[in-house]
Structures are given as C-alpha cells and as structure tokens.
Design a protein around this motif. Structure first.
Motif, PDB file in Angstrom:
ATOM      1  N   ALA A  96      14.603  29.938  23.994  1.00 31.53           N
ATOM      2  CA  ALA A  96      14.167  29.896  22.604  1.00 31.53           C
ATOM      3  C   ALA A  96      13.643  28.537  22.201  1.00 31.53           C
ATOM      4  N   THR A  97      13.909  27.536  22.996  1.00 29.16           N
ATOM      5  CA  THR A  97      13.412  26.206  22.674  1.00 29.16           C
ATOM      6  C   THR A  97      12.163  25.849  23.473  1.00 29.16           C
ATOM      7  N   SER A  98      11.617  26.813  24.188  1.00 35.45           N
ATOM      8  CA  SER A  98      10.375  26.566  24.903  1.00 35.45           C
ATOM      9  C   SER A  98       9.231  26.378  23.921  1.00 35.45           C
ATOM     10  N   VAL A  99       8.121  25.834  24.418  1.00 31.93           N
ATOM     11  CA  VAL A  99       6.971  25.593  23.546  1.00 31.93           C
ATOM     12  C   VAL A  99       6.488  26.895  22.923  1.00 31.93           C
ATOM     13  N   LEU A 100       6.415  27.975  23.725  1.00 31.28           N
ATOM     14  CA  LEU A 100       5.930  29.242  23.202  1.00 31.28           C
ATOM     15  C   LEU A 100       6.802  29.743  22.078  1.00 31.28           C
ATOM     16  N   ALA A 101       8.109  29.765  22.293  1.00 30.01           N
ATOM     17  CA  ALA A 101       9.016  30.262  21.262  1.00 30.01           C
ATOM     18  C   ALA A 101       8.983  29.383  20.029  1.00 30.01           C
ATOM     19  N   ALA A 102       8.934  28.081  20.237  1.00 34.08           N
ATOM     20  CA  ALA A 102       8.911  27.163  19.100  1.00 34.08           C
ATOM     21  C   ALA A 102       7.671  27.377  18.244  1.00 34.08           C
ATOM     22  N   ASP A 103       6.547  27.689  18.888  1.00 36.18           N
ATOM     23  CA  ASP A 103       5.317  27.930  18.143  1.00 36.18           C
ATOM     24  C   ASP A 103       5.434  29.160  17.262  1.00 36.18           C
ATOM     25  N   ARG A 104       6.286  30.121  17.649  1.00 32.29           N
ATOM     26  CA  ARG A 104       6.381  31.368  16.908  1.00 32.29           C
ATOM     27  C   ARG A 104       7.513  31.353  15.881  1.00 32.29           C
ATOM     28  N   MET A 105       8.403  30.395  15.939  1.00 37.82           N
ATOM     29  CA  MET A 105       9.512  30.329  14.993  1.00 37.82           C
ATOM     30  C   MET A 105       9.047  29.778  13.650  1.00 37.82           C
ATOM     31  N   ASN A 106       9.654  30.304  12.568  1.00 40.22           N
ATOM     32  CA  ASN A 106       9.376  29.654  11.297  1.00 40.22           C
ATOM     33  C   ASN A 106      10.207  28.373  11.231  1.00 40.22           C
ATOM     34  N   PRO A 107       9.872  27.457  10.345  1.00 43.90           N
ATOM     35  CA  PRO A 107      10.511  26.134  10.352  1.00 43.90           C
ATOM     36  C   PRO A 107      12.027  26.166  10.209  1.00 43.90           C
ATOM     37  N   ALA A 108      12.568  27.066   9.377  1.00 41.10           N
ATOM     38  CA  ALA A 108      14.019  27.107   9.192  1.00 41.10           C
ATOM     39  C   ALA A 108      14.730  27.486  10.480  1.00 41.10           C
ATOM     40  N   ASP A 109      14.188  28.470  11.202  1.00 42.65           N
ATOM     41  CA  ASP A 109      14.802  28.886  12.464  1.00 42.65           C
ATOM     42  C   ASP A 109      14.749  27.761  13.490  1.00 42.65           C
ATOM     43  N   LEU A 110      13.615  27.083  13.556  1.00 44.45           N
ATOM     44  CA  LEU A 110      13.461  26.007  14.523  1.00 44.45           C
ATOM     45  C   LEU A 110      14.426  24.869  14.238  1.00 44.45           C
ATOM     46  N   ARG A 111      14.627  24.555  12.953  1.00 44.95           N
ATOM     47  CA  ARG A 111      15.576  23.495  12.598  1.00 44.95           C
ATOM     48  C   ARG A 111      16.987  23.855  13.033  1.00 44.95           C
ATOM     49  N   ARG A 112      17.357  25.110  12.899  1.00 38.48           N
ATOM     50  CA  ARG A 112      18.717  25.526  13.258  1.00 38.48           C
ATOM     51  C   ARG A 112      18.920  25.514  14.771  1.00 38.48           C
ATOM     52  N   VAL A 113      17.884  25.914  15.516  1.00 36.00           N
ATOM     53  CA  VAL A 113      17.964  25.829  16.976  1.00 36.00           C
ATOM     54  C   VAL A 113      18.160  24.384  17.411  1.00 36.00           C
ATOM     55  N   THR A 114      17.355  23.497  16.846  1.00 37.38           N
ATOM     56  CA  THR A 114      17.434  22.085  17.203  1.00 37.38           C
ATOM     57  C   THR A 114      18.800  21.503  16.855  1.00 37.38           C
ATOM     58  N   LYS A 115      19.304  21.829  15.675  1.00 38.93           N
ATOM     59  CA  LYS A 115      20.612  21.327  15.244  1.00 38.93           C
ATOM     60  C   LYS A 115      21.719  21.821  16.171  1.00 38.93           C
ATOM     61  N   ALA A 116      21.668  23.078  16.562  1.00 40.42           N
ATOM     62  CA  ALA A 116      22.691  23.633  17.454  1.00 40.42           C
ATOM     63  C   ALA A 116      22.677  22.917  18.798  1.00 40.42           C
ATOM     64  N   ARG A 117      21.500  22.683  19.323  1.00 41.25           N
ATOM     65  CA  ARG A 117      21.410  22.002  20.618  1.00 41.25           C
ATOM     66  C   ARG A 117      21.964  20.584  20.546  1.00 41.25           C
ATOM     67  N   GLU A 118      21.707  19.895  19.444  1.00 40.01           N
ATOM     68  CA  GLU A 118      22.172  18.510  19.311  1.00 40.01           C
ATOM     69  C   GLU A 118      23.689  18.401  19.412  1.00 40.01           C
ATOM     70  N   SER A 119      24.397  19.397  18.906  1.00 44.25           N
ATOM     71  CA  SER A 119      25.859  19.382  18.980  1.00 44.25           C
ATOM     72  C   SER A 119      26.387  19.981  20.267  1.00 44.25           C
ATOM     73  N   LEU A 120      25.790  21.093  20.689  1.00 49.17           N
ATOM     74  CA  LEU A 120      26.353  21.848  21.798  1.00 49.17           C
ATOM     75  C   LEU A 120      26.057  21.235  23.164  1.00 49.17           C
ATOM     76  N   VAL A 121      24.882  20.718  23.360  1.00 47.07           N
ATOM     77  CA  VAL A 121      24.527  20.199  24.688  1.00 47.07           C
ATOM     78  C   VAL A 121      25.501  19.111  25.155  1.00 47.07           C
ATOM     79  N   PRO A 122      25.759  18.065  24.376  1.00 45.96           N
ATOM     80  CA  PRO A 122      26.709  17.048  24.857  1.00 45.96           C
ATOM     81  C   PRO A 122      28.142  17.556  24.925  1.00 45.96           C
ATOM     82  N   ALA A 123      28.541  18.434  23.983  1.00 41.20           N
ATOM     83  CA  ALA A 123      29.911  18.950  23.995  1.00 41.20           C
ATOM     84  C   ALA A 123      30.164  19.814  25.222  1.00 41.20           C
ATOM     85  N   VAL A 124      29.198  20.657  25.585  1.00 39.20           N
ATOM     86  CA  VAL A 124      29.347  21.518  26.763  1.00 39.20           C
ATOM     87  C   VAL A 124      29.393  20.672  28.033  1.00 39.20           C
ATOM     88  N   ALA A 125      28.548  19.661  28.134  1.00 36.37           N
ATOM     89  CA  ALA A 125      28.567  18.785  29.315  1.00 36.37           C
ATOM     90  C   ALA A 125      29.910  18.086  29.456  1.00 36.37           C
TER      91      ALA A 125
END
Length: 288
Positions: free
Chosen positions: A15-44
């Motif tokens: 969902a964070t690929s260029v293609l998917a990002a191009d099709r997301m509306n801004p609110a959805d894209l912001r939420r994806v980005t926010k989730a990754r910022e917290s989850l990626v380091p915590a999962v690692a």
C-alpha cells in the motif's frame, strides 16, 4: 482460504508503493505514513530486523497489526500466506505493544475489551484483558468484522463438507454461537456489519462475477447490490464502466453511516457503496 471504522482499516506493505500512493486520497496516505513511522521501528525492536508488519486490523486505540518473521523471498499463493504475530497499535498516540509474539495467526480483531485471534487452523479464540483465551468457533475462514457494540463478529465460514471452495457468511457471538446468514453456491465471503447491527453486506461469486450482496442479522434472503446483469465473459479485455470492484478485504472497510460503506477496491482506490440502493462510485475527493 484468504483472498479480511475509520478511514484506514488495513495496510499492506504494497500500500505504500508509488502506484498505491498515487491512488490514495491525502487522508488515507497520511494515515499509512503515520502507521509506518510507529510500527516499523517497534516491530524491528521486538521481533528483529527481518520482521515486517503486513496488516492493520481495526482502528484507533483498538488497532492491531499482523507481523511476519520476514517477507518471503518468492511470491506466495493465497493459501500459503505466512502466519502472523500480533501487536496492538494505538493510532492516537503511536504506542505499540505485543499481544502475541508467536507466528501462528491469520487475523486478529479487537472486539469490545477483548481480542479475537484466528489461527492458521481456522480456530477462533477470544482473549480477555487478563490474557486468558476462550474458544469461540472452529472452521472460520477469516474476514473478521466486529459489531459496533463489540458483542459479536461477522466472518467467513468454511463449509468443509461441501468442498474447499464452499464458504458462507455467518455471525459469531461471544458465547460461541454461530449462525449462518448467507450460503449460496460457491464463495460467500468478506462480510461487514452496519453500525446499527442490522445490515450485513458481503461479496459473493454466485453469478460468476464478484458482487456485493446484502442480508440482515436474521439471515433474510440475500439481495444483489452491484454488477447486476454482468457475467464473467463481459470482463474479458477489461471490466465495463458499470463494473463495481469488490473490496480487498473486510479490513479495508468502514461505515460512514448505517447506509453507506466505504471500502478499498484495490491499490488504495476507495469506493463508496449505498447498501440500500446499490449505488456505488469511487471516493476520489475524500480526505483532502
């Protein structure tokens, strides 16, 4: 069996690929980005550098994330999806904590104060706040979607006696009672229940074209909502303009009201569906 609120109810790495990002509306894209910022380091930190989160189930304080030990080097078939460990992600604060670090689950959803956990064998259990598990049902295929009251879930049921591709839509209460709501020929799956707890929509392939149908919690005769009159051969060479895509999964669904469902039709492209009239259209402008 696997092919699944607020705006974002499931995220995949794709969902964070260029293609998917191009099709997301801004609110959805912001939420994806926010989730990754917290989850990626915590999962690692909790599971090691090769681990990745691949799904978000639910929303807000009750959002859960599915984690794989590592991304498979080769593409897998839908029946070979890797099993998940489960963490809780609080969307409002960004806090992440481990719910279960064993890689053995297909899905998980918050149900009221509890957590529903579906393992790779199709066994659904409920875990209370004290960490105690209780069996709810067996033969559950997935697509968990809790009621707004948190007293039950709708889900896809595996009708094993009728073959591997026969599934039904049912509702499972927290006492473990299972009621079949829709069971047509072939696949009935991906159910979602309205906020008032009365209406259940799902996807069926009974006409050879995956389409939305609607029923009730009493199991009223299912009514086709989308793609009425279309047949499979009409999609060869590309779907006609009147085709309404099915959802990616139940975890990409949200109810905007008791009548209007918003869902991800693929690649981050969201649609709105009126479950009373069957009217559907892309949600192009939402969230700006």
């Amino acid at each position: 069996m696997k092919k699944q609120l607020l705006t974002l109810t499931v995220v995949t790495l794709a969902a964070t690929s260029v293609l998917a990002a191009d099709r997301m509306n801004p609110a959805d894209l912001r939420r994806v980005t926010k989730a990754r910022e917290s989850l990626v380091p915590a999962v690692a930190k909790e599971f090691g550098p090769k681990a990745r989160f691949v799904h978000l189930f639910g929303q807000g304080r009750g959002m859960l994330a599915g984690v794989v030990a590592e991304i498979p080097s080769e593409p897998l078939g839908t029946d070979e999806l890797p099993l998940l460990a489960i963490v809780k992600y609080d969307e409002s604060t960004g806090a992440v904590r481990v719910v279960d670090r064993e890689f053995k689950y297909r899905e998980a959803r918050t149900v009221g104060a509890d957590v529903a956990l579906l393992d790779g064998e199709g066994t659904l259990r409920i875990r209370d706040a004290n960490g105690k598990d209780r069996l709810l049902a067996r033969g559950v295929g997935g697509d968990l979607f809790p009621t707004a009251k948190g007293d039950a879930l709708v889900a896809t049921l595996l009708m094993s006696s009728e073959g591997p591709h026969e599934t039904a839509v049912g509702i499972i209460d927290l006492n473990g009672r299972v009621k079949v709501l829709a069971d047509g020929p072939g696949v009935d799956a991906t159910p979602s229940i309205s906020p008032d707890g009365r209406t259940v929509v799902f996807v069926s392939g009974r006409t050879s074209v995956a389409s939305f149908y609607v029923t009730t919690v009493e199991g009223a005769e299912a009514k086709q909502l989308t793609n009425v009159g279309l047949e499979n051969w009409m999609l060869f060479g590309g779907p006609p303009k009147e085709f309404v895509p099915p959802p990616v999964s139940t975890h990409h669904m949200e109810w905007l009201s008791d009548d209007v469902l918003r869902y991800n039709g693929g690649g981050g492209a969201f649609w709105k569906l009126n479950v009373r009239t069957g009217q559907a259209a892309p949600d192009v402008e939402g969230g700006k």
